[in-house]
Design a protein around this motif. Structure first.
Motif, short mmCIF file in Angstrom:
data_model
loop_
_atom_site.label_atom_id
_atom_site.label_comp_id
_atom_site.label_asym_id
_atom_site.label_seq_id
_atom_site.Cartn_x
_atom_site.Cartn_y
_atom_site.Cartn_z
N MET A 1 -3.58 9.69 0.04
CA MET A 1 -3.71 10.28 -1.28
C MET A 1 -3.03 11.64 -1.28
O MET A 1 -3.20 12.41 -0.34
CB MET A 1 -5.18 10.41 -1.67
CG MET A 1 -5.32 11.06 -2.99
SD MET A 1 -6.87 11.18 -3.88
CE MET A 1 -8.13 10.50 -2.97
N LEU A 2 -2.25 11.92 -2.29
CA LEU A 2 -1.55 13.19 -2.42
C LEU A 2 -2.49 14.25 -2.99
O LEU A 2 -3.24 13.99 -3.92
CB LEU A 2 -0.34 13.04 -3.34
CG LEU A 2 0.72 12.04 -2.89
CD1 LEU A 2 1.76 11.86 -3.99
CD2 LEU A 2 1.37 12.49 -1.62
N HIS A 3 -2.42 15.44 -2.42
CA HIS A 3 -3.24 16.54 -2.91
C HIS A 3 -2.33 17.57 -3.56
O HIS A 3 -1.22 17.82 -3.10
CB HIS A 3 -4.01 17.19 -1.76
CG HIS A 3 -4.97 16.26 -1.11
ND1 HIS A 3 -6.19 15.93 -1.67
CD2 HIS A 3 -4.88 15.56 0.05
CE1 HIS A 3 -6.81 15.08 -0.88
NE2 HIS A 3 -6.03 14.82 0.18
N LYS A 36 -5.99 13.65 -12.08
CA LYS A 36 -5.81 14.13 -10.72
C LYS A 36 -6.45 15.50 -10.56
O LYS A 36 -7.08 15.79 -9.54
CB LYS A 36 -4.31 14.20 -10.38
CG LYS A 36 -4.03 14.66 -8.97
CD LYS A 36 -4.55 13.67 -7.97
CE LYS A 36 -4.22 14.12 -6.56
NZ LYS A 36 -4.84 13.24 -5.56
N PRO A 41 -9.68 9.39 -7.57
CA PRO A 41 -8.76 8.68 -6.67
C PRO A 41 -7.65 7.99 -7.47
O PRO A 41 -7.81 7.69 -8.66
CB PRO A 41 -9.66 7.66 -5.97
CG PRO A 41 -10.85 7.51 -6.84
CD PRO A 41 -11.01 8.80 -7.59
N HIS A 42 -6.56 7.71 -6.79
CA HIS A 42 -5.39 7.16 -7.47
C HIS A 42 -5.66 5.83 -8.16
O HIS A 42 -5.14 5.57 -9.24
CB HIS A 42 -4.23 7.01 -6.48
CG HIS A 42 -3.68 8.32 -6.04
ND1 HIS A 42 -2.55 8.43 -5.30
CD2 HIS A 42 -4.11 9.60 -6.23
CE1 HIS A 42 -2.29 9.70 -5.05
NE2 HIS A 42 -3.23 10.42 -5.60
N PRO A 53 -0.18 1.82 -10.10
CA PRO A 53 -0.47 2.77 -9.01
C PRO A 53 0.78 3.51 -8.52
O PRO A 53 0.69 4.70 -8.18
CB PRO A 53 -1.04 1.87 -7.90
CG PRO A 53 -1.61 0.70 -8.63
CD PRO A 53 -0.71 0.49 -9.81
N THR A 57 1.42 7.68 -8.23
CA THR A 57 1.95 8.36 -7.05
C THR A 57 3.25 9.09 -7.37
O THR A 57 3.44 10.24 -6.97
CB THR A 57 2.18 7.35 -5.90
OG1 THR A 57 0.95 6.67 -5.65
CG2 THR A 57 2.65 8.03 -4.65
#
Length: 128
Positions: A1-3, A36, A41-42, A53, A57
């Motif tokens: 997961m990207l932060h 986000k 969560p994505h 999805p 992203t």
């Protein structure tokens, strides 16, 4: 997961543009960023935003790399026309020798440029 971290200014712009940006794709992207920001969560973001999805992203990655301006950008692939190098020549020719039918115009274009096009394409070229 990207932060990622959102500045207060970006949060306010995202909140506003979720509903008020003229482009619906950008509105969807802003909705993704808004979810986000709230730490979802994505998978949940994709569900709530009605987005794939991979779109979630890609949007987050674009924000991290280019900021909010990058998320708002829309790029469209528009290849150059084969007739672009001949455009001024064709305009000059057809202003002096106007054609009466599309078939005549298509034949003249082919004679002058060596390029053959359908009648529908010739019509679009003459109207542009």
């Amino acid at each position: 997961m990207l932060h990622c971290q959102f500045s207060l200014e970006d949060q306010n712009r995202i909140r506003n543009q979720r509903y008020h940006h003229p482009d619906p794709i950008v509105c969807k992207r802003m909705t993704i960023l808004w979810h986000k920001h709230h730490g979802l969560p994505h998978g949940k973001i994709a569900e709530l935003s009605d987005a794939a999805p991979n779109t979630v992203t890609a949007t987050i990655r674009t924000y991290r790399e280019k900021g909010l301006q990058g998320v708002q950008e829309r790029t469209f692939h528009c290849p150059p026309s084969q007739l672009d190098p001949f455009r001024s020549q064709l305009v000059a020719h057809f202003s002096v020798h106007p054609q009466r039918t599309l078939k005549e115009a298509a034949a003249e274009i082919e004679r002058l440029t060596g390029l053959a096009f359908s009648l529908a394409h010739v019509r679009n070229v003459l109207l542009s």
